[in-house]
Motif scaffolding. Structure first.
Motif, PDB file in Angstrom:
ATOM      1  N   ASN A 120     -51.728 -49.314  60.053  1.00  0.00           N
ATOM      2  CA  ASN A 120     -51.619 -48.503  58.848  1.00  0.00           C
ATOM      3  C   ASN A 120     -50.444 -47.531  58.921  1.00  0.00           C
ATOM      4  N   PRO A 124     -45.913 -49.527  57.681  1.00  0.00           N
ATOM      5  CA  PRO A 124     -45.026 -48.798  56.769  1.00  0.00           C
ATOM      6  C   PRO A 124     -43.818 -48.172  57.462  1.00  0.00           C
ATOM      7  N   VAL A 179     -45.169 -47.702  51.374  1.00  0.00           N
ATOM      8  CA  VAL A 179     -46.628 -47.524  51.266  1.00  0.00           C
ATOM      9  C   VAL A 179     -47.154 -47.971  49.908  1.00  0.00           C
TER      10      VAL A 179
END
Length: 354
Positions: A120, A124, A179
């Motif tokens: 996560n 990005p 994102v």
């Protein structure tokens, strides 16, 4: 039930034979891959730290072009400090799975894993740093094209304040775009991909990508190639102007040429050629990724090609310092003085006492 769940976990594991990339099918290949990644980390960190030391520690490089190069070095440093080390950790964990089971996040995506999932953040970061690199090279090209094509307007148009503002917008916009797949679609997750050996965007809990998810993911190659295409075109225009200028130099006396204040300086010409080389190398590194994304849209998995595409792009983070050192003599001399400084400082007391 336990055996069925173990089989299901093995099917999703990055170490499964279904996704056995050419570099990871045998223990020897896995070891060589990890060694390559460790060496890549060292090269990226060392090269870009030298770049930052030269740019920030030398007054000559405190220019808009120097600030842009520093921004590019920071983006490359993030790849070497965060993205590649996570892969090394994951691959070593998979190699030692007999002594200790690998973390659950390696074999499950972010929506199927309870708690924190490293991808996560790392996914990005890699996407954002890639976008920062592309946008920074684009800004470098714009800056050099103005210096070559409009040398009289260079000082008034290209200022440190404007360059700093553009760098901030580049970072904010790039990471917002990175994102956006998770922000605008709950169908997209992040996973440690068994083919690329990196954190990639993937399916959530559904069976196949809907068109909305594909449209969001296609923002990346669209944005990237729009900027790269514009960068290439501007570089061609600038280099063509430099070529014409070089031809005129051969036919004009040096005194006549110096009388023309509208001609670019030799340092501007050399800098434009360096940016052209940066653009060429980055375009060559990024093109396989774009081909891979298009192949995915058409339904092709291309597991081996995925691995090489992503790691060619990651390796690009260590090439900029090589380009600067080869093409820029002032950068090379300053970098050598920094690297040799500990040796020279140890010799100084001995020479003064004699």
């Amino acid at each position: 039930m336990s055996s069925a769940s173990e089989e299901e976990e093995d099917a999703h594991s990055p170490d499964s034979t279904a996704h056995c990339t050419v570099c990871c099918c045998t223990l020897t290949n896995k070891i060589l891959m990890v060694v390559f990644m460790v060496l890549l980390i060292v090269a990226i960190l060392a090269g870009n730290l030298v770049t930052l030391a030269v740019v920030l520690g030398t007054k000559h490089f405190h220019t808009p072009q120097g600030y842009l190069k520093a921004s590019l070095a920071v983006a490359d440093l993030a790849v070497g400090a965060l993205v590649v080390p996570l892969t090394v950790y994951a691959e070593v964990s998979l190699m030692l799975r007999d002594s200790a089971p690998p973390p659950r996040w390696i074999s499950h995506n972010s929506q199927a894993t309870a708690g924190f999932h490293p991808c996560n953040i790392i996914g990005p970061v890699f996407a954002g740093c890639t976008l920062v690199s592309i946008s920074t090279i684009f800004l470098l090209t714009i800056e050099r094209s103005i210096a070559v094509l409009r040398p009289l307007h260079k000082e008034s148009v290209i200022t440190r304040r404007r360059t700093t503002t553009l760098i901030v917008f580049s970072w904010v916009g790039s990471f917002f775009l990175a994102v956006s797949p998770m922000v605008f679609s709950n169908e997209i997750a992040l996973e440690y991909n068994s083919c690329s050996r990196m954190c990639n965007y993937a399916l959530g809990t559904i069976g196949e990508f809907p068109s909305r998810a594909w449209n969001i993911l296609l923002l990346f190659p669209t944005f990237d190639f729009t900027l790269l295409g514009g960068t290439v075109v501007i570089n061609i225009i600038s280099l063509s102007s430099i070529r014409q200028y070089s031809k005129r130099r051969k036919h004009l006396a040096e005194s006549e040429l110096q009388k023309s204040a509208s001609k670019p300086t030799l340092s501007d010409v050399k800098a434009a050629k360096i940016i052209g080389t940066l653009t060429l190398v980055f375009t060559a590194s990024f093109t396989p990724i774009a081909v891979f994304v298009v192949g995915n849209v058409l339904g092709n998995e291309w597991c081996n090609f995925s691995f090489f595409s992503f790691w060619i792009l990651a390796s690009n983070s260590g090439w900029n310092v090589v380009i600067y050192s080869v093409r820029d003599q002032k950068f090379r001399i300053r970098a050598q003085s920094l690297l040799l400084w500990p040796c020279s400082s140890r010799r100084t007391p001995a020479s003064t006492t004699t």
